[in-house]
Motif scaffolding. Structure first.
Motif, short mmCIF file in Angstrom:
data_model
loop_
_atom_site.label_atom_id
_atom_site.label_comp_id
_atom_site.label_asym_id
_atom_site.label_seq_id
_atom_site.Cartn_x
_atom_site.Cartn_y
_atom_site.Cartn_z
N SER A 119 -11.48 -34.62 25.05
CA SER A 119 -11.71 -33.77 23.87
C SER A 119 -10.83 -32.53 23.90
CB SER A 119 -13.18 -33.40 23.72
OG SER A 119 -13.57 -32.53 24.73
N PHE A 120 -10.52 -32.03 25.12
CA PHE A 120 -9.61 -30.88 25.24
C PHE A 120 -8.23 -31.25 24.69
CE2 PHE A 120 -6.15 -28.83 27.49
CZ PHE A 120 -6.44 -27.50 27.28
N LEU A 121 -7.71 -32.40 25.11
CA LEU A 121 -6.37 -32.82 24.65
C LEU A 121 -6.34 -33.03 23.14
CD1 LEU A 121 -5.46 -35.25 27.57
CD2 LEU A 121 -4.42 -33.02 27.10
N LYS A 122 -7.41 -33.64 22.62
CA LYS A 122 -7.48 -33.82 21.16
C LYS A 122 -7.49 -32.48 20.44
CE LYS A 122 -10.06 -38.18 20.77
NZ LYS A 122 -11.43 -38.68 20.67
N GLY A 123 -8.30 -31.56 20.97
CA GLY A 123 -8.39 -30.23 20.37
C GLY A 123 -7.08 -29.48 20.43
N LEU A 124 -6.38 -29.60 21.55
CA LEU A 124 -5.08 -28.95 21.72
C LEU A 124 -4.09 -29.46 20.67
CD1 LEU A 124 -3.09 -27.19 23.31
CD2 LEU A 124 -2.78 -29.07 24.90
N LEU A 125 -4.05 -30.77 20.49
CA LEU A 125 -3.12 -31.35 19.51
C LEU A 125 -3.49 -30.95 18.08
CD1 LEU A 125 -2.64 -34.85 21.17
CD2 LEU A 125 -0.95 -33.00 21.01
N THR A 126 -4.80 -30.86 17.81
CA THR A 126 -5.25 -30.41 16.48
C THR A 126 -4.79 -28.97 16.23
OG1 THR A 126 -7.19 -31.80 16.70
CG2 THR A 126 -7.28 -30.12 15.00
N LEU A 127 -4.97 -28.11 17.23
CA LEU A 127 -4.54 -26.72 17.10
C LEU A 127 -3.03 -26.64 16.89
CD1 LEU A 127 -6.48 -24.56 19.71
CD2 LEU A 127 -6.46 -24.28 17.25
N PHE A 128 -2.30 -27.46 17.66
CA PHE A 128 -0.83 -27.48 17.55
C PHE A 128 -0.42 -27.88 16.13
CE2 PHE A 128 3.26 -29.88 18.13
CZ PHE A 128 4.05 -28.77 18.40
N ALA A 129 -1.14 -28.82 15.56
CA ALA A 129 -0.79 -29.33 14.22
C ALA A 129 -1.19 -28.36 13.12
CB ALA A 129 -1.48 -30.68 13.99
N THR A 130 -2.20 -27.49 13.39
CA THR A 130 -2.75 -26.69 12.28
C THR A 130 -2.49 -25.19 12.40
OG1 THR A 130 -4.87 -26.53 13.47
CG2 THR A 130 -4.65 -28.32 11.87
N THR A 131 -1.82 -24.75 13.49
CA THR A 131 -1.59 -23.31 13.61
C THR A 131 -0.10 -23.00 13.58
OG1 THR A 131 -1.62 -23.46 16.03
CG2 THR A 131 -3.69 -22.90 14.94
#
Length: 242
Positions: A230-242
């Motif tokens: 879930s950390f890796l998923k969250g990191l990629l989501t942040l990368f895509a949206t910030t």
């Protein structure tokens, strides 16, 4: 909403099965604040621990007084972010400290956080394991590699301007924490990282204090394979949206 008390520090202490650690961490906090002459309160947010954590917290309320210890429980585990939102409703301090209740964060660093905040008028002061004389004690190589790797990945992808993104020992101005909580969408371990990333986006200032992190003394670590995914998923989501 509780009436504000300028100069007071509110500690938000989320707990789940921490009956062995809670009396010691509360004693250390009370001693640290007492020695430093800092007005404080400790808000214990227990998520329905089956091990009797709430009964221990009730005893601590009696010992230290309900002005200093407030037990504000919830029925079940609902996540770290919502625990802070819940605790903040009762906080009367203009600064809020978030930390773990498992003795991995020593309260002795809090006066240093407060000094650092005053020195640079920072909105957030974050404890860092990866700068100065900061460090991690009691972790095996696997845990160290996971933590370092997570931090390195985050630095490369997000360039957050802070050295320790996954730590959860921090001092916030209350109004800054409230604004960040409104913006943050992550759950679990990504939540701490998102707080710093959002803070930078919103123009808040972040100071750092080196801390030593000691692996929990009693009880089970809550980091498992599902948290890493879930950390890796969250990191990629942040990368895509910030």
């Amino acid at each position: 909403m509780a009436a504000p008390r300028p100069g007071r520090v509110s500690v938000l202490l989320p707990t789940y099965n921490e009956r062995d650690n809670l009396p010691l961490v509360v004693w250390l906090l009370a001693r640290t604040f007492g020695d430093s002459g800092i007005d404080f309160e400790i808000i214990i947010i227990d998520d329905g621990s089956p091990d009797g954590t709430q009964e221990v917290a009730q005893q601590l309320e009696k010992i230290y007084g309900s002005d200093k210890i407030l037990l504000r429980p919830r029925a079940r585990k609902l996540g770290l972010g919502t625990a802070y939102i819940h605790g903040m409703k009762y906080a009367t301090g203009d600064f809020i400290v978030i930390m773990d209740a498992d003795l991995s964060h020593h309260p002795k660093f809090i006066p240093e956080f407060i000094r650092k905040q005053k020195e640079g008028n920072f909105d957030i002061v974050s404890g860092t394991r990866y700068k100065g004389n900061g460090g991690v004690y009691g972790w095996d190589l696997k845990r160290k590699l996971i933590s370092r790797g997570a931090n390195f990945l985050t630095q490369v992808l997000l360039r957050p301007g802070a050295s320790d993104l996954t730590g959860s020992f921090r001092l916030y101005r209350k109004e800054v924490l409230q604004k960040l909580m409104e913006k943050c969408v992550s759950k679990g371990y990504v939540f701490q990282m998102e707080m710093i990333v959002r803070a930078r986006q919103l123009g808040f200032t972040v100071g750092e204090v080196p801390i030593s992190f000691v692996d929990r003394v009693y009880g089970e670590s809550k980091l498992g394979g599902s948290e890493i995914v879930s950390f890796l998923k969250g990191l990629l989501t942040l990368f895509a949206t910030t």
